[in-house]
Design a protein around this motif. Structure first.
Motif, PDB file in Angstrom:
ATOM      1  N   ALA A   1      -4.697 -13.507  -1.451  1.00  7.07           N
ATOM      2  CA  ALA A   1      -4.287 -12.494  -2.420  1.00  7.07           C
ATOM      3  C   ALA A   1      -5.417 -11.500  -2.649  1.00  7.07           C
ATOM      4  O   ALA A   1      -5.194 -10.286  -2.719  1.00  7.07           O
ATOM      5  CB  ALA A   1      -3.889 -13.155  -3.729  1.00  7.07           C
TER       6      ALA A   1
ATOM      7  N   ALA B   1      -5.629  -9.028   0.076  1.00  5.66           N
ATOM      8  CA  ALA B   1      -4.587  -8.009   0.009  1.00  5.66           C
ATOM      9  C   ALA B   1      -4.831  -7.067  -1.165  1.00  5.66           C
ATOM     10  O   ALA B   1      -4.034  -6.174  -1.419  1.00  5.66           O
ATOM     11  CB  ALA B   1      -3.225  -8.680  -0.121  1.00  5.66           C
ATOM     12  N   GLY B   2      -5.944  -7.277  -1.889  1.00  9.36           N
ATOM     13  CA  GLY B   2      -6.264  -6.396  -3.013  1.00  9.36           C
ATOM     14  C   GLY B   2      -5.363  -6.636  -4.206  1.00  9.36           C
ATOM     15  O   GLY B   2      -5.225  -5.789  -5.064  1.00  9.36           O
ATOM     16  N   MET B   3      -4.710  -7.785  -4.231  1.00 19.08           N
ATOM     17  CA  MET B   3      -3.775  -8.058  -5.311  1.00 19.08           C
ATOM     18  C   MET B   3      -4.428  -8.948  -6.349  1.00 19.08           C
ATOM     19  O   MET B   3      -5.043  -9.964  -6.024  1.00 19.08           O
ATOM     20  CB  MET B   3      -2.537  -8.749  -4.758  1.00 19.08           C
ATOM     21  N   HIS B   4      -4.273  -8.578  -7.579  1.00 19.62           N
ATOM     22  CA  HIS B   4      -4.697  -9.463  -8.642  1.00 19.62           C
ATOM     23  C   HIS B   4      -3.550  -9.545  -9.620  1.00 19.62           C
ATOM     24  O   HIS B   4      -3.130  -8.548 -10.179  1.00 19.62           O
ATOM     25  CB  HIS B   4      -5.967  -8.951  -9.316  1.00 19.62           C
TER      26      HIS B   4
END
Lengths: 263, 453
Positions: free
Chosen positions: A127, A130-133
């Protein structure tokens, strides 16, 4: 009848020859092993977890005998194992304090809220890549449990979106700290029980918008501390375990409830 | 006879009709401009301005900090508000130069000065490209001055302009070729000057007939530049796919384009080279497609790098019928990455912002099953890899096998395997994670060695 006798004799002679051959080869190719290495290998936990930085328990035992690693090289075994190794090696005992992992985030589901929906592999590192937080606070625990997955002792569980370490089970190997893409996990002394449960270095206003229990860097804690253990650097409080007396005064005054005792 | 192409590949729906005929609109941003220091492959740039400085459009605000790094140029005039952490379109944070745009677009001295590239030496051309901060604009963002300086320039036989634009939805390269064919050809001539033994090839997919015609017309005056129309197949625009098409060389793994005598550049990059060398204009501007079913007015824009995406989104009419997009992507649906905030700047390597009404990834996740070893992924992999085995190696944590047995590092993350997988496995994402982990281990080992030495 004679067929059976011949077969027995043949097998018996072949067996004898092979046996003699094996004894001869065994002597010829004998490798001298330091018996201390075997002894150390026996007192090591034998998880082969690799937390010491060596390939496994055999490797670290060899390194200790060679003098490349210290007697306290095994973080899992801690002080008792170090004492036994010292006895084997005949070196003086270095007191190695037991250390356990601590997750510096208290932002569970009730304190922060979702920012986006991450769809993909349920793994913090995937995650993060993918630069997702998923949560509003970009510093906090993502809760996909990459740390729990690598823990050899099953000491970490994700509770309400935040990883929590069971300090009784934790052996302080530090594998979780390496696995966390947010660098939230640090090793603290077992006796320590006052903690800053945050790693957010943003300004107070932004932190408040993101999480109810985030450190806003107000410095009230530093004023409470009599031993000078609490410092605020870059909008984030930090407790120095070597100075902290676990009095808990900082936690009492913390307006955000970021500093907690008895975790 | 079947036309030459690369092996493998898939046929995703194009969706290019949304924006393909929308002519370029020049949009000069009005709001603040943000320049992340890490928007290329390599070391982040070093800022050379500080808070309160006045900067002009075309002025270098950050310099390359290593061999593989690039300058960053301000696209507007104004004052530097801060050099601070800012969210990037990739979701991470990077130090960035934030400029309060005064809207005057006052240009730095010397910008726009005409210059004949034939009077320059090769080194001078490379220096100009380096100063202009040009990086690969097709997506990867590799510094162009490094790419154009291989060890042996005479060993380069093919200069390939990549105008395939195989990614669904995106149409900005199409528009660029239709409108600026002459500039792209001039850029090709500059690159060809650097490589004396090379001939020029422009690869364009069949679904862009206007662009093919425009490029053919512009190229007809020049002897050694050829336009090649390519079958519509994803990922035709991959560097190696282009090389297979042009040269017919069956690529061996772990070879670089220069090893097989090729230099491949995106048409946008080539136009930027022309602007930098012949018009003394550094990389400030780029074409970007704002598209997707969830956007009110899909369009192609020529805008300044550093503009906030929220501004572009607003310019494109916002969300269609006020309905929030289900997914926002930087790039197209195959290789693009999702982003969750519009308050991020456009980077040098962002060719599109795609706003989708359907999240096919989320739908796929609901119907995910186990691998049935059908082998479709291996059939479509343009690199000739075996994704199903790579996936097994990754899931078992066998990174060594992933790297050495299945050559996982050769994966170009094109997404073809994930697209075709009937079990809907997130193959590409797994490979991205595995590659990142392997690279991290390699970096750590290198550092260890460095510390020992």
């Amino acid at each position: 009848m004679s067929a059976i006798l011949i077969a027995t004799a043949v097998i018996g002679i072949v067996g004898l020859l092979v046996g003699i051959g094996l004894v001869y080869i065994g002597n010829k190719f004998h490798v001298e092993v330091d018996e201390r290495e075997t002894a150390i290998r026996e007192v090591l936990p034998g998880n082969n977890c690799g937390a010491c930085g060596y390939a496994g328990c055999d490797a670290v035992a060899a390194a200790i005998v060679k003098g490349e690693a210290s007697a306290a090289a095994c973080p899992v075994g801690g002080a008792p194992v170090a004492a036994k190794i010292n006895a084997i090696m005949g070196t003086s005992a270095e007191a190695a304090a037991r250390r356990v992992a601590f997750v510096r985030c208290g932002g569970s589901c009730e304190h922060t809220s979702a920012k986006n929906t991450y769809i993909g592999i349920r793994d913090c590192r995937a995650a993060a890549l993918a630069g997702m937080h998923p949560w509003k606070c970009d510093y906090g625990c993502m809760g996909y449990g990459s740390c729990a997955a690598v823990c050899p002792e099953d000491a970490i569980s994700v509770v309400d979106g935040v990883a929590v370490v069971d300090k009784e089970k934790c052996v302080g190997c530090g594998l979780c700290a390496k696995a966390c893409p947010k660098n939230l996990i640090e090793l603290v002394p077992y006796e320590q029980h006052v903690f800053v449960r945050c790693r957010n270095t943003d300004k107070g206003k932004d932190v408040k918008a993101a999480c109810d229990v985030g450190c806003i860097g107000c410095r009230l804690c530093t004023k409470q501390c009599e031993s000078g253990a609490v410092t605020v650097d870059n909008n984030l409080a930090h407790i120095d375990p070597s100075l902290c007396t676990n009095c808990g005064k900082c936690a009492e005054k913390c307006p955000q409830g970021t500093i907690a005792t008895g975790v | 006879m079947a036309r030459k192409t690369f092996r493998g590949g898939v046929h995703p729906e194009g969706h290019k009709e949304l924006s393909r005929d929308a002519s370029f609109e020049v949009y000069l941003p009005k709001g603040p401009m943000v320049y992340p220091l890490a928007q290329h492959i390599g070391r982040p740039s070093t800022p050379v301005v500080k808070k309160g400085d006045r900067v002009l459009a075309g002025q270098i605000i950050a310099e390359a900090s290593a061999f593989v790094s690039a300058n960053i140029v301000s696209g507007c005039s104004g004052t530097v508000k801060a050099v601070d952490r800012y969210r990037t379109i990739g979701g991470t944070y990077s130090d960035a130069i934030i400029i309060d745009n005064d809207g005057l677009y006052e240009e730095a001295p010397g910008i726009g000065k005409a210059c004949d590239y034939r009077s320059l030496s090769n080194q001078e051309i490379l220096d100009k490209i380096k100063a202009a901060g040009i990086v690969g604009m097709g997506g990867a963002g590799f510094p162009t001055h490094v790419k154009l300086a291989p060890k042996d320039p005479s060993a380069i036989h093919y200069v390939i302009a990549n105008g395939a634009e195989c990614e669904p939805y995106i149409t900005c390269d199409d528009q660029l070729m239709r409108n600026y064919a002459d500039e792209i050809i001039a850029g090709m001539m500059i690159i060809l000057k650097l490589f004396p033994n090379a001939s020029g090839h422009i690869v364009i997919e069949d679904n862009k007939p206007e662009a093919i015609a425009a490029m053919q017309k512009a190229a007809s005056r020049i002897g050694n530049i050829k336009v090649i129309s390519a079958p519509v197949k994803y990922p035709q625009g991959g560097e190696r796919s282009c090389i297979s098409l042009v040269t017919g060389i069956d690529y061996r793994i772990s070879q670089l384009p220069a090893d097989v005598g090729c230099v491949v550049d995106n048409v946008g990059t080539i136009r930027a080279i022309y602007k930098a060398v012949c018009e003394s204009t550094p990389l400030m501007e780029r074409g970007v497609t704002i598209t997707g079913e969830a956007i009110a007015r899909p369009c192609n824009l020529l805008t300044r790098i550093g503009v906030l995406c929220s501004e572009l989104h607003e310019y494109a009419g916002g969300f269609r019928d006020g309905k929030q997009a289900v997914k926002m992507l930087a790039g197209g649906p195959m290789m693009g990455v999702a982003f969750d905030s519009l308050d991020v700047p456009l980077q040098k390597n962002n060719n599109a912002l795609t706003f989708l009404q359907r999240d096919e990834v989320a739908e796929a996740e609901k119907i995910r099953t186990n691998c049935i070893r059908c082998g479709r992924c291996a059939r479509v992999c343009p690199m000739g890899l075996t994704p199903q085995l790579m996936c097994m190696a990754y899931e078992r944590g066998e990174l060594d096998r992933f790297e050495h047995k299945f050559h996982g590092l050769e994966c170009i993350s094109c997404g073809s395997c994930t697209f075709i997988c009937p079990a809907r496995k997130p193959l590409t994402q797994e490979f991205k994670v595995a590659k990142a982990e392997i690279m991290a281990i390699k970096r750590a080992e290198k550092e260890k060695e460095g510390a020992k030495a």
